[in-house]
Design an enzyme around this catalytic site. Structure first.
Site, PDB file in Angstrom:
ATOM      1  N   GLY A  27      21.921  22.118  -9.488  1.00 23.84           N
ATOM      2  CA  GLY A  27      22.544  21.496  -8.326  1.00 23.84           C
ATOM      3  C   GLY A  27      22.303  20.001  -8.173  1.00 23.84           C
ATOM      4  O   GLY A  27      22.711  19.405  -7.185  1.00 23.84           O
ATOM      5  N   TYR A  59     -16.502  25.540 -26.521  1.00 26.90           N
ATOM      6  CA  TYR A  59     -16.227  26.219 -25.251  1.00 26.90           C
ATOM      7  C   TYR A  59     -15.770  25.233 -24.194  1.00 26.90           C
ATOM      8  O   TYR A  59     -15.986  24.020 -24.322  1.00 26.90           O
ATOM      9  CB  TYR A  59     -17.463  26.995 -24.764  1.00 26.90           C
ATOM     10  CG  TYR A  59     -18.616  26.132 -24.315  1.00 26.90           C
ATOM     11  CD1 TYR A  59     -18.695  25.645 -23.014  1.00 26.90           C
ATOM     12  CD2 TYR A  59     -19.638  25.796 -25.202  1.00 26.90           C
ATOM     13  CE1 TYR A  59     -19.759  24.853 -22.612  1.00 26.90           C
ATOM     14  CE2 TYR A  59     -20.705  25.003 -24.804  1.00 26.90           C
ATOM     15  CZ  TYR A  59     -20.754  24.529 -23.499  1.00 26.90           C
ATOM     16  OH  TYR A  59     -21.795  23.740 -23.103  1.00 26.90           O
ATOM     17  N   HIS A 112     -16.711  15.210  -4.073  1.00 33.21           N
ATOM     18  CA  HIS A 112     -17.615  16.308  -3.733  1.00 33.21           C
ATOM     19  C   HIS A 112     -16.851  17.487  -3.142  1.00 33.21           C
ATOM     20  O   HIS A 112     -17.006  18.637  -3.571  1.00 33.21           O
ATOM     21  CB  HIS A 112     -18.681  15.796  -2.749  1.00 33.21           C
ATOM     22  CG  HIS A 112     -19.624  16.861  -2.302  1.00 33.21           C
ATOM     23  ND1 HIS A 112     -19.422  17.583  -1.153  1.00 33.21           N
ATOM     24  CD2 HIS A 112     -20.741  17.359  -2.886  1.00 33.21           C
ATOM     25  CE1 HIS A 112     -20.412  18.474  -1.029  1.00 33.21           C
ATOM     26  NE2 HIS A 112     -21.216  18.349  -2.070  1.00 33.21           N
ATOM     27  N   SER A 120     -22.477  18.569 -24.046  1.00 35.42           N
ATOM     28  CA  SER A 120     -21.476  19.058 -23.117  1.00 35.42           C
ATOM     29  C   SER A 120     -20.816  17.824 -22.503  1.00 35.42           C
ATOM     30  O   SER A 120     -21.502  16.961 -21.942  1.00 35.42           O
ATOM     31  CB  SER A 120     -22.132  19.918 -22.037  1.00 35.42           C
ATOM     32  OG  SER A 120     -21.153  20.332 -21.126  1.00 35.42           O
ATOM     33  N   ARG A 162      31.685  19.936 -16.044  1.00 41.11           N
ATOM     34  CA  ARG A 162      30.330  20.205 -15.523  1.00 41.11           C
ATOM     35  C   ARG A 162      29.284  19.459 -16.311  1.00 41.11           C
ATOM     36  O   ARG A 162      29.426  19.263 -17.516  1.00 41.11           O
ATOM     37  CB  ARG A 162      29.980  21.683 -15.656  1.00 41.11           C
ATOM     38  CG  ARG A 162      30.782  22.608 -14.804  1.00 41.11           C
ATOM     39  CD  ARG A 162      30.440  24.026 -15.206  1.00 41.11           C
ATOM     40  NE  ARG A 162      31.435  24.957 -14.725  1.00 41.11           N
ATOM     41  CZ  ARG A 162      31.280  25.733 -13.675  1.00 41.11           C
ATOM     42  NH1 ARG A 162      30.163  25.706 -13.001  1.00 41.11           N
ATOM     43  NH2 ARG A 162      32.236  26.541 -13.296  1.00 41.11           N
ATOM     44  N   ARG A 210      21.022  31.041 -19.149  1.00 42.26           N
ATOM     45  CA  ARG A 210      19.830  30.221 -19.375  1.00 42.26           C
ATOM     46  C   ARG A 210      18.598  31.077 -19.051  1.00 42.26           C
ATOM     47  O   ARG A 210      18.725  32.111 -18.384  1.00 42.26           O
ATOM     48  CB  ARG A 210      19.836  28.962 -18.512  1.00 42.26           C
ATOM     49  CG  ARG A 210      19.857  29.262 -17.041  1.00 42.26           C
ATOM     50  CD  ARG A 210      19.950  28.000 -16.202  1.00 42.26           C
ATOM     51  NE  ARG A 210      20.219  28.346 -14.817  1.00 42.26           N
ATOM     52  CZ  ARG A 210      20.649  27.511 -13.907  1.00 42.26           C
ATOM     53  NH1 ARG A 210      20.882  26.264 -14.208  1.00 42.26           N
ATOM     54  NH2 ARG A 210      20.856  27.900 -12.670  1.00 42.26           N
ATOM     55  N   CYS A 256     -17.725  20.373 -19.501  1.00 42.01           N
ATOM     56  CA  CYS A 256     -18.018  20.981 -18.201  1.00 42.01           C
ATOM     57  C   CYS A 256     -17.517  20.129 -17.041  1.00 42.01           C
ATOM     58  O   CYS A 256     -17.743  20.459 -15.888  1.00 42.01           O
ATOM     59  CB  CYS A 256     -19.509  21.260 -18.064  1.00 42.01           C
ATOM     60  SG  CYS A 256     -20.510  19.772 -18.064  1.00 42.01           S
ATOM     61  N   MET A 312      23.357  17.502 -10.242  1.00 42.44           N
ATOM     62  CA  MET A 312      24.447  16.615 -10.681  1.00 42.44           C
ATOM     63  C   MET A 312      25.793  17.187 -10.245  1.00 42.44           C
ATOM     64  O   MET A 312      25.846  18.205  -9.587  1.00 42.44           O
ATOM     65  CB  MET A 312      24.353  16.427 -12.186  1.00 42.44           C
ATOM     66  CG  MET A 312      23.187  15.534 -12.559  1.00 42.44           C
ATOM     67  SD  MET A 312      22.961  15.424 -14.313  1.00 42.44           S
ATOM     68  CE  MET A 312      22.299  17.004 -14.708  1.00 42.44           C
ATOM     69  N   LYS A 352      23.448  23.908 -20.929  1.00 44.52           N
ATOM     70  CA  LYS A 352      24.671  24.678 -20.688  1.00 44.52           C
ATOM     71  C   LYS A 352      25.550  24.694 -21.937  1.00 44.52           C
ATOM     72  O   LYS A 352      26.010  25.751 -22.373  1.00 44.52           O
ATOM     73  CB  LYS A 352      25.424  24.091 -19.492  1.00 44.52           C
ATOM     74  CG  LYS A 352      26.561  24.985 -19.027  1.00 44.52           C
ATOM     75  CD  LYS A 352      27.432  24.297 -18.001  1.00 44.52           C
ATOM     76  CE  LYS A 352      26.714  24.058 -16.713  1.00 44.52           C
ATOM     77  NZ  LYS A 352      26.945  25.077 -15.695  1.00 44.52           N
TER      78      LYS A 352
HETATM   79  C1  PEP Z   1     -19.277  15.421 -15.118  1.00 42.93           C
HETATM   80  O1  PEP Z   1     -19.653  14.289 -14.884  1.00 42.93           O
HETATM   81  O2  PEP Z   1     -18.222  15.698 -15.697  1.00 42.93           O
HETATM   82  C2  PEP Z   1     -20.096  16.566 -14.645  1.00 42.93           C
HETATM   83  C3  PEP Z   1     -19.783  17.799 -14.981  1.00 42.93           C
HETATM   84  O3  PEP Z   1     -21.118  16.290 -13.805  1.00 42.93           O
HETATM   85  P1  PEP Z   1     -20.958  15.984 -12.248  1.00 42.93           P
HETATM   86  O4  PEP Z   1     -19.555  16.257 -11.880  1.00 42.93           O
HETATM   87  O5  PEP Z   1     -21.931  16.875 -11.575  1.00 42.93           O
HETATM   88  O6  PEP Z   1     -21.328  14.557 -12.188  1.00 42.93           O
END
Ligand code: PEP
Ligand code: MG
Length: 890
Positions: free
Chosen positions: A105, A864, A468, A777, A96, A352, A844, A107, A26
């Site tokens: 709101g 990637y 899972h 990966s 303020r 703001r 991944c 304080m 402010k």
């Molecule tokens: C991991 O372990 O990050 C992975 C991609 O394999 P999973 O989750 O299938 O074990």
């Protein structure tokens, strides 16, 4: 020497917008508006650093600060030609808060400070309005009594109601000067009764009391909770703004209001806001009167009969519109402003950056780039990637009322309503009958895959963000809440118990996978809307991005969804997920339970064509884009039947007695299967499994290349490698199959063999492993699990406690642990590339869809990221933002 106070007013200021850390939002923006020459009541800002000092000492001990405040007040007096504490043209002040991050709101505020039994007369005379003066005085005492003296709002509200009744008044505007005077007298009496001392009449005592109260409000429970939710550091403290009062309650030519320079819910480029005639700011907040619209267009759209500001006060409106344009052009973003009109004269009290919905954020960013107010990169950087969930998924209407029965982790975004079912079989049956169901389980296992895909949402009472249920639901784009430990599944009686309720199968619940809530009954929803602005931002993001974005996809449906969302290949195909559907699970079980290699080969022979046709389809959908296929990874017990009736069924199909089958299952039992016979260990124990999978991959590559004409370069990934020798063993098997099939086909098919890095040993020995790998990966789910020694399936319960107690700041299964797991990734990347410069690096694990983790990947130069299909747009945007903001390494 510390400068404690920054003055502003009269077209000049000592601070500026960039001083937000010192002056709070402010204060910094009031200073900036002054410098822009906008009409801002003069004032001063006490720096946020003073907050910490005050809180430590419990009072203001700093003489330099006191002297600077008094000098600042003298400047305000000069600019306003009023005197603080004087009977003749008294100066009244507002006090303020203003922290670095906006905490709306949370304080405290004190208005009309400086009024006492004498100055109230001066105010009456000056304003020519006795009623206004006494109303202001009673408001001041009420606020001061509540905020500074801690007497509570209700005490004063009770007296006010009592007095209104006594004078036969329904509404406050009906009260006369004399009646307000009577209220003031009663307020003062109650303060003296409660505190044993009269209401402070000396304006400087009032001033320091109010400044102290605003500082102290930094620690109130509301503010503390807000800070925790928005990761705001307690150490920042709040600044305090002391500013000359202007009055929106000085009759019908006065007003007060709030406005957004663009519509915060749709993003439309039109002034949008509300105001109240003859009112002070807190009246708008209190919601006693219905505010009026600022523009005519907005009034017509809302069907309101009350005149807009545009019609009612055209001059003030014109000035307000011009100022809004100016502020937007200056800040290059949509502003949320507060203003007051005092007897026709407009004053700006705050500006703001305005909060907005995801849809509005997209429109505003695109429009502003097209208006050349910001660059395309700025537009991309402005969108919170996580907010895309709001446009990609069905969400609960924020206005809807919810009866929350329990909550867990927001495992997969979006909301869904359906009947409770407790088994996958019931889910499938209900789906066939056209009913929507929420699959409610303690946890899910790969066996539930058919039930999960038949459900509209999944709720589990155990399991974390990479359990899972979470991983599969995200893959399917299904809303999912996991680890809802305050709910209990009573399978015996078929009940879901929580929030004081017991719900039976068939009863309706709603789950909100974005907040983690489970809600009783159906709730109004908002449908996802993919506007053109979304596509435009994505196009600009792709232009700015360095890293590629692939998807984790195991089925043709996943792969198609991911392509539609812009995935540039598959970064992880978990082949085991292909073995649970329909007949396949039985063949898989036959293979696992076979007593010798010949038996296994026979079953694998049946699996081969199924795998091959899956791969042909995936290769065709990806049409020449890279596809990484991971060899079988999970512990075999996951495929085996558990319940007695199921064991009996499988035994009959296999020509065994249930007892014989149970014995075989027992023999396969592992105490800690996550660290047991899984990953490449399976391919080493049973090379025929690897052989079958490699055969399916290469035969499919040949077939898909012939069908589509696009070259297929399969990337075969070996899981859970810790030793180079493990990779070498499996790679030799893959290469042998490749030679045979590619040779026979007479085609030239390139392929890569790489490994997941998901064990600390693999990261440390990356330079050696890289000799045999074409790519790495990072399987950060397992790497997090094995680095921390925390089971990903059991983590939810105690990680929640860790978060609450501040032991960890973020769930490491959601956001990469920069310091530990991150260092292992850095080591592996550096060592791997030292051996092989062109080693391709990707991620991944679930972190591949998390914006902060994606930034980490950009910093470490990964090639990637790969994430579940519905997160692909989020990853594209986050990767672009990382490319824009992470400094380039030469
Ligand atoms: C991991 O372990 O990050 C992975 C991609 O394999 P999973 O989750 O299938 O074990
Ligand atoms: Mg893994």
């Amino acid at each position: 020497m510390t400068k404690w106070v920054y003055g502003f007013g009269g077209g000049a200021a000592e601070g500026r917008a960039l001083d937000i850390e010192i002056l709070g939002g402010k204060g910094a923006n009031l200073a900036e508006m002054c410098t822009l020459g906008l009409p801002v009541p003069p004032g001063l800002t006490i720096v946020a650093q003073a907050c910490g000092e005050f809180l430590k000492a419990g009072r203001c001990l700093n003489d330099a600060l006191k002297a600077e405040v008094m000098a600042g007040i003298a400047r305000i007096e000069a600019l306003t030609e009023r005197r603080f504490g004087s009977n003749d043209r008294p100066l009244l002040l507002s006090i303020r808060s203003g922290a670095r991050a906006s905490m709306p709101g949370m304080m405290d505020t004190v208005l009309n400070l400086g009024l006492n039994d004498e100055t109230v007369m001066g105010l009456a005379q000056d304003a020519g309005d006795e009623r206004f003066a006494w109303d202001s005085y009673r408001r001041f005492i009420q606020m001061y009594g509540d905020v500074v003296m801690g007497l509570g709002h209700d005490l004063f509200e009770e007296i006010l109601e009592d007095e209104k009744a006594r004078f036969g008044r329904e509404q406050e505007p009906e009260m006369t000067a004399a009646e307000w005077r009577s209220v003031v007298a009663r307020y003062k009496d109650v303060i003296e009764e409660e505190t044993g001392a009269p209401f402070p009449q000396a304006p400087d005592i009032q001033l320091w009391g109010a400044i102290g109260a605003v500082f102290s409000s930094w620690l109130n429970p509301r503010a503390a909770t807000y800070r925790m939710l928005h990761t705001i550091s307690e150490a920042w403290g709040t600044a305090v703004n002391v500013q000359a009062m202007v009055f929106g309650n000085l009759g019908n030519s006065s007003a007060t209001g709030v406005a957004f320079t663009r519509n915060p819910s749709t993003g439309e480029n039109r002034l949008f806001g509300e105001f109240l005639v003859n009112a002070q700011g807190e009246d708008v907040v209190a919601g006693i009167r219905t505010p009026q619209n600022i523009t005519e267009a907005q009034r017509i759209a809302s069907g309101s009969e009350k005149p807009s500001l545009e019609k009612l006060m055209p001059e003030a409106f014109a000035e307000l519109s011009a100022i809004c344009h100016r502020l937007e052009a200056h800040y290059r973003d949509m502003q949320d402003i507060e203003f007051t009109i005092e007897r026709g004269r407009l004053w700006m009290l705050q500006t703001r950056t305005g909060k907005r919905t995801a849809k509005a954020a997209l429109k505003i960013a695109v429009d502003m780039a097209q208006e050349r107010l910001i660059s395309r990169d700025d537009a991309v950087a402005r969108i919170d990637p996580a907010s895309l969930d709001q446009v990609l998924h069905t969400t609960i209407d924020p206005q809807a009322r919810r009866t929350v029965i329990g909550s867990g982790l927001p495992a997969s975004p979006g909301a869904a309503t359906g009947e409770i079912v407790f088994s996958s079989e019931d889910a499938v049956r209900a789906q066939k009958e056209g009913r929507d169901v929420i699959l409610v389980r303690v946890e899910t296992s790969p066996e539930d895959i058919h039930g999960m895909s038949a459900a509209v949402g999944i709720l589990t009472t155990r399991g974390g963000m990479t359990s899972h249920a979470a991983v599969v639901a995200r893959g399917m784009g299904l809303p999912c809440v996991t680890g809802a430990g305050n709910l209990r599944v009573d399978l015996r009686n078929g009940l879901l118990i929580g929030g004081g309720l017991s719900l039976k199968a068939g009863e309706i619940i709603t789950i909100d996978g974005s907040s983690g809530q489970a809600i009783k009954g159906a709730v109004p929803m908002l449908k996802p809307e993919l506007s053109g602005d979304f596509a435009q931002i994505m196009e600009w993001a792709d232009a700015a991005r360095r890293m590629r974005v692939r998807t984790n996809a195991d089925t043709p449906a996943d792969a198609r969804t991911a392509r539609a969302f812009g995935a540039e290949g598959i970064g992880l195909c978990r082949t085991e997920h292909m073995f649970f559907e329909g007949e396949r699970i039985n063949v898989m079980r036959e293979m696992i339970l076979a007593s010798d290699e010949a038996g296994r080969r026979a079953a694998l022979g049946k699996l081969l064509p199924m795998q091959r046709s899956d791969f042909v389809e995936l290769f065709s959908i990806m049409h020449g884009l890279p596809v990484t296929i991971r060899l079988l990874d999970p512990p075999l017990h996951e495929f085996l039947p558990k319940a007695e009736d199921e064991i009996a069924e499988v035994a009959a199909a296999m020509g065994l007695s249930p007892r014989e089958l149970s014995e075989r299952i027992d023999a396969l039992h592992e105490f800690n299967p996550m660290l047991g016979h899984r990953g490449c260990r399976l391919a080493i124990s049973y090379p025929e499994i690897c052989e079958m999978q490699a055969r399916a991959i290469f035969e499919a590559a040949v077939e898909a290349a012939r069908q589509t004409g696009a070259a297929v370069v399969p990337e075969i990934m070996v899981p859970l490698v810790g030793l180079k020798a493990e990779l070498d063993y499996v790679k030799a098997c893959i290469d042998a199959v490749a030679r045979e099939i590619i040779g026979a086909a007479g085609l030239s098919i390139d392929y890569l063999v790489g490994t997941m890095i998901e064990l600390p040993r693999a990261a440390l020995r990356a330079h050696v492993i890289a000799e045999s790998a074409d790519f790495f990966s990072f399987g950060t789910n397992d790497l997090t699990q094995t680095t921390f020694g925390i089971s990903r399936d059991d983590a939810a319960q105690f990680l929640e406690t860790y978060l609450r107690k501040g032991i960890i700041e973020k769930d490491p299964f959601v956001q990469i642990d920069y310091d530990g797991v991150g260092e292992l990734i850095q080591i592996a990347a550096e060592r791997g590339r030292r051996t092989k410069n062109a080693l391709k690096l990707g991620i991944c694990g679930e972190h591949g869809g998390d914006p902060t983790s994606i930034r980490f990947c950009e910093e470490r130069g990964l090639d990637y990221v790969s994430c579940s299909p519905f997160r692909v747009p989020i990853a594209r945007l986050a990767a672009a933002q990382a490319a824009i903001t992470v400094p380039k390494v030469a």
